[in-house]
Design an enzyme around this catalytic site. Structure first.
Site, PDB file in Angstrom:
ATOM      1  N   TRP A 158      -5.064  -0.736   5.632  1.00  0.00           N
ATOM      2  CA  TRP A 158      -3.905  -0.084   6.237  1.00  0.00           C
ATOM      3  C   TRP A 158      -2.667  -0.979   6.223  1.00  0.00           C
ATOM      4  O   TRP A 158      -1.564  -0.524   5.923  1.00  0.00           O
ATOM      5  CB  TRP A 158      -4.202   0.382   7.659  1.00  0.00           C
ATOM      6  CG  TRP A 158      -5.019   1.632   7.684  1.00  0.00           C
ATOM      7  CD1 TRP A 158      -6.317   1.757   8.106  1.00  0.00           C
ATOM      8  CD2 TRP A 158      -4.627   2.938   7.238  1.00  0.00           C
ATOM      9  NE1 TRP A 158      -6.737   3.057   7.943  1.00  0.00           N
ATOM     10  CE2 TRP A 158      -5.730   3.800   7.419  1.00  0.00           C
ATOM     11  CE3 TRP A 158      -3.448   3.461   6.689  1.00  0.00           C
ATOM     12  CZ2 TRP A 158      -5.683   5.161   7.076  1.00  0.00           C
ATOM     13  CZ3 TRP A 158      -3.405   4.808   6.357  1.00  0.00           C
ATOM     14  CH2 TRP A 158      -4.517   5.641   6.547  1.00  0.00           C
TER      15      TRP A 158
ATOM     16  N   ASP B 174       1.090  -1.662  14.228  1.00  0.00           N
ATOM     17  CA  ASP B 174       0.479  -0.362  13.955  1.00  0.00           C
ATOM     18  C   ASP B 174      -0.812  -0.275  14.774  1.00  0.00           C
ATOM     19  O   ASP B 174      -1.843  -0.801  14.372  1.00  0.00           O
ATOM     20  CB  ASP B 174       0.181  -0.240  12.452  1.00  0.00           C
ATOM     21  CG  ASP B 174      -0.608   1.030  12.118  1.00  0.00           C
ATOM     22  OD1 ASP B 174      -0.889   1.832  13.031  1.00  0.00           O
ATOM     23  OD2 ASP B 174      -0.943   1.211  10.921  1.00  0.00           O
TER      24      ASP B 174
ATOM     25  N   LYS C  64      -6.659   9.304  16.657  1.00  0.00           N
ATOM     26  CA  LYS C  64      -7.837   8.472  16.912  1.00  0.00           C
ATOM     27  C   LYS C  64      -8.149   8.371  18.407  1.00  0.00           C
ATOM     28  O   LYS C  64      -9.218   8.737  18.823  1.00  0.00           O
ATOM     29  CB  LYS C  64      -7.660   7.092  16.294  1.00  0.00           C
ATOM     30  CG  LYS C  64      -7.950   7.117  14.786  1.00  0.00           C
ATOM     31  CD  LYS C  64      -6.836   6.696  13.917  1.00  0.00           C
ATOM     32  CE  LYS C  64      -7.129   6.998  12.459  1.00  0.00           C
ATOM     33  NZ  LYS C  64      -6.129   6.415  11.580  1.00  0.00           N
TER      34      LYS C  64
HETATM   35  C1  LIG Z   1      -5.257   6.336  10.593  1.00  0.00           C
HETATM   36  C2  LIG Z   1      -4.330   5.205  10.431  1.00  0.00           C
HETATM   37  C3  LIG Z   1      -3.047   5.358   9.880  1.00  0.00           C
HETATM   38  C4  LIG Z   1      -2.590   6.620   9.200  1.00  0.00           C
HETATM   39  O1  LIG Z   1      -2.215   7.602   9.985  1.00  0.00           O
HETATM   40  P1  LIG Z   1      -1.699   8.993   9.386  1.00  0.00           P
HETATM   41  O2  LIG Z   1      -1.446   9.698  10.657  1.00  0.00           O
HETATM   42  O3  LIG Z   1      -2.780   9.588   8.558  1.00  0.00           O
HETATM   43  O4  LIG Z   1      -0.476   8.728   8.626  1.00  0.00           O
HETATM   44  C5  LIG Z   1      -2.225   4.273   9.830  1.00  0.00           C
HETATM   45  N1  LIG Z   1      -2.625   3.072  10.273  1.00  0.00           N
HETATM   46  C6  LIG Z   1      -3.847   2.880  10.797  1.00  0.00           C
HETATM   47  C7  LIG Z   1      -4.253   1.541  11.264  1.00  0.00           C
HETATM   48  C8  LIG Z   1      -4.744   3.941  10.896  1.00  0.00           C
HETATM   49  O5  LIG Z   1      -5.967   3.752  11.402  1.00  0.00           O
END
Ligand SMILES: *Cc1c(COP(=O)(O)O)cnc(C)c1O
Length: 360
Positions: free
Chosen positions: A101, A172, A196
């Site tokens: 990511w 993030d 999540k």
């Molecule tokens: C799931 C995830 C994303 C992506 O999110 P989207 O909503 O699909 O754009 C970005 N960063 C991390 C660490 C993630 O786990």
């Protein structure tokens, strides 16, 4: 049969919240219509939104130095929004890379700004590891420092927070927000896709230090503009109203159940159970160094990859679903976000034990 859903995202949500949403699905707050069917500018919706933000502020102890935005576009939308809003002069965006990511964020950032990336992975002999935060060699000149505290696919979590003497720290937190206590003041911008630990996909939480809204950044779409969103109460355009409502319900649920400290203890207990079992087993392995193992995403590998398909189909038969690892890393992955109960972990371990015995 009780089904335990180990999906990495969209992930399981607290059953209590889902039941409440079901009960008020057709008639929200006695209005005779669904929350999906009311104007985002109607009084009941605005009241919900206000309480939602207040609730998140209490849960995470967010001070008035920060704006809380409820945006579209998920985590990846922010991969673009961060450089577009924070770019400053000639300074590069500094990206810490420790997995798939953070690498994705770097690549997206490079479309808009000069990027300096720092690979902090120190894998060796099949062990996945990272450099401690104190050893990261952060450049003096930076528009911002971006990192990913929990690498959802790799199962690597960074528990310390980097510091920089002038550049804002951007995190993030898509897969670890609200899973353990953090000090928001250590950060300047936190973002997290909702799917999540928070609610349905489509919503992204952004917690941004107000002083950063004064930056010019780069020309950008209005829907990715933090200052515009802040000024418009995250309603520059029609927000994802149902996702927002469900997030508010999850926050309410968390507050009623001990908040983040309680979640942290719950998550530590679950992760310890699962990693301990994997570590004592000869049949399964986890390749991540102990000090940076994710509390939320536990990748594991069978000794014999040719048993993977059978493992998955047998697991599904007993209600343990979505255990397949990400295609880029293979093996298995159990995502054990806030909503996963301890009983789900115990059921998984019991199944793993039985499967190992039968195929040893
Ligand atoms: C799931 C995830 C994303 C992506 O999110 P989207 O909503 O699909 O754009 C970005 N960063 C991390 C660490 C993630 O786990």
């Amino acid at each position: 049969m009780t089904v335990y859903n180990f999906c990495a995202g969209p992930a399981m949500l607290p059953p209590e919240v889902m039941k409440k949403a079901q009960a008020e699905f057709l008639n929200w707050q006695g209005l005779g219509v669904s929350v999906m069917e009311v104007s985002h500018r109607a009084k009941p919706f605005l009241a919900m939104v206000e309480e939602c933000e207040a609730s998140l502020r209490r849960l995470m102890n967010i001070s008035d130095d920060f704006e809380v935005l409820f945006m579209h576009g998920g985590g990846r939308g922010q991969f673009a929004a961060v450089p577009l809003n924070l770019h400053q002069g000639d300074a590069p965006g500094v990206y810490i890379e420790n997995g798939i990511w953070s690498n994705g964020a770097t690549k997206e950032g490079a479309k808009f700004t000069q990027v300096e990336s720092l690979n902090i992975r120190t894998d060796n002999n099949g062990q996945f590891d990272i450099q401690p935060v104190t050893q990261w060699n952060l450049p003096e000149q930076a528009s911002f420092v971006h990192y990913c505290p929990n690498e959802t696919i790799d199962g690597i979590e960074i528990f310390d927070v980097p510091k920089h003497n002038n550049a804002p720290i951007v995190a993030d937190m898509s897969s670890m927000i609200l899973s353990r206590e953090i000090n928001v003041d250590d950060f300047d911008l936190i973002y997290a896709g909702a799917q999540k630990n928070i609610g349905p996909s489509g919503l992204c939480i952004v917690i941004v230090r107000k002083t950063l809204l004064e930056r010019d950044g780069l020309p950008r779409p209005a829907i990715l503009d933090y200052a515009i969103e802040a000024k418009q109460g995250s309603m520059y355009n029609t927000p994802p109203t149902f996702a927002w409502y469900l997030a508010a319900e999850v926050f309410k649920y968390l507050e009623a159940n001990g908040g983040v400290p309680k979640m942290q203890a719950h998550n530590q207990e679950k992760a310890a159970l699962l990693y301990d079992y994997i570590d004592t087993s000869e049949f399964y392995s986890n390749k991540v160094a102990k000090h940076c193992r994710s509390l939320m995403n536990v990748p594991f590998w069978l000794r014999d990859d040719s048993l993977n398909a059978l493992f998955l189909s047998e697991a599904e038969k007993v209600g343990l679903v979505a255990l397949e690892g990400h295609r880029l890393v293979g093996g298995m992955r159990a995502s054990i976000y806030n909503a996963m109960p301890v009983d789900g972990i115990k059921a998984l371990i019991a199944f793993m034990e039985k499967f190992a015995k039968e195929h040893n």
